[in-house]
Design a protein around this motif. Structure first.
Motif, PDB file in Angstrom:
ATOM      1  N   SER A  16     129.998  37.027  41.609  1.00 38.41           N
ATOM      2  CA  SER A  16     130.486  38.295  42.145  1.00 38.41           C
ATOM      3  C   SER A  16     130.373  39.438  41.135  1.00 38.41           C
ATOM      4  CB  SER A  16     131.953  38.133  42.558  1.00 38.41           C
ATOM      5  OG  SER A  16     132.574  39.384  42.713  1.00 38.41           O
ATOM      6  N   HIS A  17     129.811  40.542  41.594  1.00 36.88           N
ATOM      7  CA  HIS A  17     129.737  41.718  40.730  1.00 36.88           C
ATOM      8  C   HIS A  17     131.115  42.321  40.504  1.00 36.88           C
ATOM      9  CE1 HIS A  17     125.461  41.652  42.282  1.00 36.88           C
ATOM     10  NE2 HIS A  17     125.381  41.417  40.988  1.00 36.88           N
ATOM     11  N   ASN A  18     132.023  42.167  41.456  1.00 37.56           N
ATOM     12  CA  ASN A  18     133.391  42.650  41.253  1.00 37.56           C
ATOM     13  C   ASN A  18     134.110  41.812  40.206  1.00 37.56           C
ATOM     14  OD1 ASN A  18     134.284  45.007  43.063  1.00 37.56           O
ATOM     15  ND2 ASN A  18     132.883  43.794  44.319  1.00 37.56           N
ATOM     16  N   ARG A  19     133.836  40.526  40.186  1.00 38.79           N
ATOM     17  CA  ARG A  19     134.407  39.684  39.130  1.00 38.79           C
ATOM     18  C   ARG A  19     133.840  40.111  37.769  1.00 38.79           C
ATOM     19  NH1 ARG A  19     137.510  35.451  38.036  1.00 38.79           N
ATOM     20  NH2 ARG A  19     136.997  34.326  36.154  1.00 38.79           N
ATOM     21  N   GLN A  20     132.550  40.401  37.736  1.00 38.08           N
ATOM     22  CA  GLN A  20     131.935  40.873  36.493  1.00 38.08           C
ATOM     23  C   GLN A  20     132.549  42.210  36.061  1.00 38.08           C
ATOM     24  OE1 GLN A  20     127.692  40.949  37.107  1.00 38.08           O
ATOM     25  NE2 GLN A  20     127.544  38.723  37.276  1.00 38.08           N
ATOM     26  N   LEU A  21     132.843  43.044  37.038  1.00 36.74           N
ATOM     27  CA  LEU A  21     133.497  44.318  36.736  1.00 36.74           C
ATOM     28  C   LEU A  21     134.886  44.073  36.142  1.00 36.74           C
ATOM     29  CD1 LEU A  21     133.086  47.395  36.970  1.00 36.74           C
ATOM     30  CD2 LEU A  21     134.069  47.255  39.271  1.00 36.74           C
ATOM     31  N   ALA A  22     135.591  43.086  36.684  1.00 36.06           N
ATOM     32  CA  ALA A  22     136.904  42.720  36.140  1.00 36.06           C
ATOM     33  C   ALA A  22     136.767  42.181  34.712  1.00 36.06           C
ATOM     34  CB  ALA A  22     137.584  41.698  37.042  1.00 36.06           C
ATOM     35  N   GLU A  23     135.748  41.393  34.481  1.00 41.28           N
ATOM     36  CA  GLU A  23     135.494  40.881  33.124  1.00 41.28           C
ATOM     37  C   GLU A  23     135.226  42.041  32.160  1.00 41.28           C
ATOM     38  OE1 GLU A  23     132.178  38.309  33.926  1.00 41.28           O
ATOM     39  OE2 GLU A  23     133.459  36.681  34.681  1.00 41.28           O
ATOM     40  N   ALA A  24     134.517  43.060  32.649  1.00 42.23           N
ATOM     41  CA  ALA A  24     134.259  44.249  31.829  1.00 42.23           C
ATOM     42  C   ALA A  24     135.571  44.959  31.499  1.00 42.23           C
ATOM     43  CB  ALA A  24     133.294  45.192  32.548  1.00 42.23           C
ATOM     44  N   ALA A  25     136.481  45.018  32.463  1.00 42.00           N
ATOM     45  CA  ALA A  25     137.785  45.654  32.208  1.00 42.00           C
ATOM     46  C   ALA A  25     138.554  44.883  31.146  1.00 42.00           C
ATOM     47  CB  ALA A  25     138.591  45.729  33.504  1.00 42.00           C
ATOM     48  N   VAL A  26     138.529  43.566  31.224  1.00 44.05           N
ATOM     49  CA  VAL A  26     139.196  42.738  30.211  1.00 44.05           C
ATOM     50  C   VAL A  26     138.592  43.007  28.833  1.00 44.05           C
ATOM     51  CG1 VAL A  26     139.577  40.366  29.425  1.00 44.05           C
ATOM     52  CG2 VAL A  26     139.895  40.936  31.847  1.00 44.05           C
ATOM     53  N   LYS A  27     137.273  43.033  28.777  1.00 41.77           N
ATOM     54  CA  LYS A  27     136.566  43.234  27.504  1.00 41.77           C
ATOM     55  C   LYS A  27     136.848  44.611  26.898  1.00 41.77           C
ATOM     56  CE  LYS A  27     131.928  43.231  25.478  1.00 41.77           C
ATOM     57  NZ  LYS A  27     130.500  42.978  25.718  1.00 41.77           N
TER      58      LYS A  27
END
Length: 186
Positions: A16-27
């Motif tokens: 999921s690109h939204n999950r990747q976006l969430a991972e970016a927020a964490v990072k």
């Protein structure tokens, strides 16, 4: 004092690109901000008032409420499914809206962001998510928005965490959310 943000992703797909976006927020979380990417929304049963009592409360719903209860704010990631909010995200909002008037969202800031394949980046779904979270008692940050169109093409070879424009947008949303969450926590 650390600010704790709970991130809920409305897509269950592994890539999921939204999950990747969430991972970016964490990072890219600001210093002093902990973003917990919640795992387990797929296991939470559909909201049913018959289950929402001490004797029958599913452990997965109790775990979601516990994580949300200790959060200072929420970052919701919504793709767009048939023009609206995904069921898994709406279900999480429903569980967190109870007990009525005292749910985990009550009085806490919420920002909604996301990405979708279409040309508007999922704005309809994100607007519906804001509406549902607000009715559930959250303080919705109406100006903290990030809708990224063309996700399939845009993130085909680049993770959102490595996209400078996405990181800048996330940083702005996280700054607004952190300010409000820090005020709510104080």
């Amino acid at each position: 004092m650390s600010v704790r943000i709970l991130a809920l992703v409305g897509s269950l797909r592994a890539g999921s690109h939204n999950r990747q976006l969430a991972e970016a927020a964490v990072k890219h979380a600001p210093e002093g901000v902990e973003i917990e990417l919640y795992e387990g929304l797929a296991e939470v049963p559909f909201y049913n008032e018959d289950l929402d009592n001490e004797a029958a409360l599913p452990a997965t719903a109790a775990r979601l409420r516990e994580a949300a209860g200790s959060a200072d704010g929420f970052l919701l990631f919504s793709p767009e499914y048939n023009g609206t909010i995904p069921a898994v995200l709406k279900n999480a909002i429903d569980w967190l809206s109870r007990p009525y008037g005292a749910g985990a969202f009550t009085g806490k800031p919420v920002a909604v962001v996301g990405t979708a394949f279409g040309q508007f980046g999922g704005v309809w779904a994100q607007d519906e998510t804001r509406k549902a979270a607000g009715i559930a008692g959250a303080t919705v940050l109406e100006d903290a928005k990030l809708s990224i169109p063309g996700s399939v093409v845009r993130f085909a070879e680049t993770h959102p965490a490595d996209d400078a424009e996405v990181v800048a947008g996330l940083t702005e949303v996280l700054g607004q959310l952190t300010t409000h969450a820090g005020s709510a926590a104080a």
